[in-house]
Motif scaffolding. Structure first.
Motif, PDB file in Angstrom:
ATOM      1  N   UNK A 155      -1.761  -8.750 -13.720  1.00 45.86           N
ATOM      2  CA  UNK A 155      -2.286  -8.767 -12.343  1.00 45.86           C
ATOM      3  C   UNK A 155      -1.546  -7.762 -11.475  1.00 45.86           C
ATOM      4  N   UNK A 156      -2.333  -7.004 -10.727  1.00 41.83           N
ATOM      5  CA  UNK A 156      -1.797  -6.067  -9.738  1.00 41.83           C
ATOM      6  C   UNK A 156      -2.337  -6.461  -8.376  1.00 41.83           C
ATOM      7  N   UNK A 157      -1.433  -6.687  -7.441  1.00 40.28           N
ATOM      8  CA  UNK A 157      -1.828  -7.041  -6.086  1.00 40.28           C
ATOM      9  C   UNK A 157      -1.207  -6.045  -5.125  1.00 40.28           C
ATOM     10  N   UNK A 158      -2.044  -5.421  -4.324  1.00 37.70           N
ATOM     11  CA  UNK A 158      -1.579  -4.419  -3.370  1.00 37.70           C
ATOM     12  C   UNK A 158      -1.853  -4.941  -1.966  1.00 37.70           C
ATOM     13  N   UNK A 159      -0.807  -5.135  -1.208  1.00 37.38           N
ATOM     14  CA  UNK A 159      -0.960  -5.631   0.155  1.00 37.38           C
ATOM     15  C   UNK A 159      -0.997  -4.465   1.134  1.00 37.38           C
ATOM     16  N   UNK A 160      -1.713  -4.668   2.212  1.00 40.10           N
ATOM     17  CA  UNK A 160      -1.860  -3.585   3.212  1.00 40.10           C
ATOM     18  C   UNK A 160      -0.735  -3.616   4.234  1.00 40.10           C
ATOM     19  N   UNK A 190      -7.219  -1.507  -5.043  1.00 42.37           N
ATOM     20  CA  UNK A 190      -6.791  -1.462  -6.443  1.00 42.37           C
ATOM     21  C   UNK A 190      -6.385  -2.848  -6.957  1.00 42.37           C
ATOM     22  N   UNK A 191      -6.359  -3.819  -6.083  1.00 43.46           N
ATOM     23  CA  UNK A 191      -5.995  -5.174  -6.472  1.00 43.46           C
ATOM     24  C   UNK A 191      -6.978  -5.716  -7.506  1.00 43.46           C
ATOM     25  N   UNK A 192      -6.445  -6.143  -8.649  1.00 37.55           N
ATOM     26  CA  UNK A 192      -7.282  -6.623  -9.755  1.00 37.55           C
ATOM     27  C   UNK A 192      -6.386  -7.061 -10.897  1.00 37.55           C
ATOM     28  N   UNK A 193      -7.007  -7.664 -11.886  1.00 36.67           N
ATOM     29  CA  UNK A 193      -6.350  -7.860 -13.175  1.00 36.67           C
ATOM     30  C   UNK A 193      -6.684  -6.642 -14.023  1.00 36.67           C
ATOM     31  N   UNK A 194      -5.661  -6.018 -14.573  1.00 32.32           N
ATOM     32  CA  UNK A 194      -5.830  -4.809 -15.370  1.00 32.32           C
ATOM     33  C   UNK A 194      -5.724  -5.154 -16.852  1.00 32.32           C
ATOM     34  N   UNK A 195      -6.674  -4.638 -17.611  1.00 35.78           N
ATOM     35  CA  UNK A 195      -6.741  -4.898 -19.040  1.00 35.78           C
ATOM     36  C   UNK A 195      -6.648  -3.596 -19.829  1.00 35.78           C
ATOM     37  N   UNK A 204       0.834  -1.190   0.000  1.00 36.06           N
ATOM     38  CA  UNK A 204       0.000   0.000   0.000  1.00 36.06           C
ATOM     39  C   UNK A 204       0.878   1.254   0.000  1.00 36.06           C
ATOM     40  N   UNK A 205       0.545   2.204  -0.885  1.00 32.92           N
ATOM     41  CA  UNK A 205       1.312   3.436  -1.009  1.00 32.92           C
ATOM     42  C   UNK A 205       2.368   3.410  -2.094  1.00 32.92           C
ATOM     43  N   UNK A 210     -10.272  -2.815 -15.118  1.00 32.59           N
ATOM     44  CA  UNK A 210      -9.774  -3.777 -14.157  1.00 32.59           C
ATOM     45  C   UNK A 210     -10.913  -4.662 -13.673  1.00 32.59           C
ATOM     46  N   UNK A 211     -10.525  -5.845 -13.232  1.00 32.38           N
ATOM     47  CA  UNK A 211     -11.513  -6.786 -12.729  1.00 32.38           C
ATOM     48  C   UNK A 211     -10.954  -7.489 -11.503  1.00 32.38           C
ATOM     49  N   UNK A 212     -11.611  -7.262 -10.378  1.00 32.67           N
ATOM     50  CA  UNK A 212     -11.243  -7.923  -9.131  1.00 32.67           C
ATOM     51  C   UNK A 212     -12.011  -9.240  -9.031  1.00 32.67           C
ATOM     52  N   UNK A 213     -11.505 -10.165  -8.232  1.00 32.87           N
ATOM     53  CA  UNK A 213     -12.186 -11.458  -8.087  1.00 32.87           C
ATOM     54  C   UNK A 213     -13.630 -11.276  -7.644  1.00 32.87           C
ATOM     55  N   UNK A 214     -14.529 -11.931  -8.360  1.00 31.28           N
ATOM     56  CA  UNK A 214     -15.938 -11.884  -8.000  1.00 31.28           C
ATOM     57  C   UNK A 214     -16.656 -10.606  -8.380  1.00 31.28           C
TER      58      UNK A 214
END
Length: 126
Positions: free
Chosen positions: A121-126, A90-95, A14-15, A38-42
């Motif tokens: 894929x973009x994964x943002x951890x807290x 912001x975590x998602x697959x970006x297209x 994050x940040x 972008x598309x997040x799971x679910x």
């Protein structure tokens, strides 16, 4: 055959910042608007940002305004999404995607775009 290839995704905290790239082949890149979704799971695919064929006009979802910046290099046939101050949401697959109408005035719906990349894929951890 038109091909779009995204790159630049990854795992960040994050940040942090990331810069996504989208390389286009098989068509006259400079003639058409480009977008990022972008598309997040679910969840459904959602609009992130778009840029007109000339680069003069840019559009952003409210959730990313002030943090993300879209740009394009027509000579390189690439466009970019600079993402700053990333958040876990912001975590998602970006297209990346491109339209087939040069003077389009609609940018926010997936239905406005005809060619798509495979996603990064973009994964943002807290």
């Amino acid at each position: 055959q038109v091909q779009l290839v995204e790159s630049g995704g990854g795992l960040v905290q994050s940040g942090d910042s990331l810069r996504l790239s989208c390389a286009v082949s098989g068509r006259a890149f400079s003639l058409y608007p480009m977008g990022w979704f972008r598309q997040a799971p679910g969840k459904e695919r959602e609009f992130v940002s778009a840029i007109s064929w000339s680069g003069t006009y840019t559009y952003y979802a409210d959730s990313v305004k002030g943090r993300f910046s879209i740009s394009r290099d027509n000579a390189k046939k690439e466009h970019y999404l600079q993402m700053n101050n990333l958040k876990p949401e912001d975590t998602a697959v970006y297209y990346c995607a491109t339209q087939d109408r040069r003077y389009s005035n609609t940018f926010a719906s997936p239905a406005d775009y005809v060619f798509w990349g495979q996603g990064t894929r973009v994964t943002v951890s807290s």
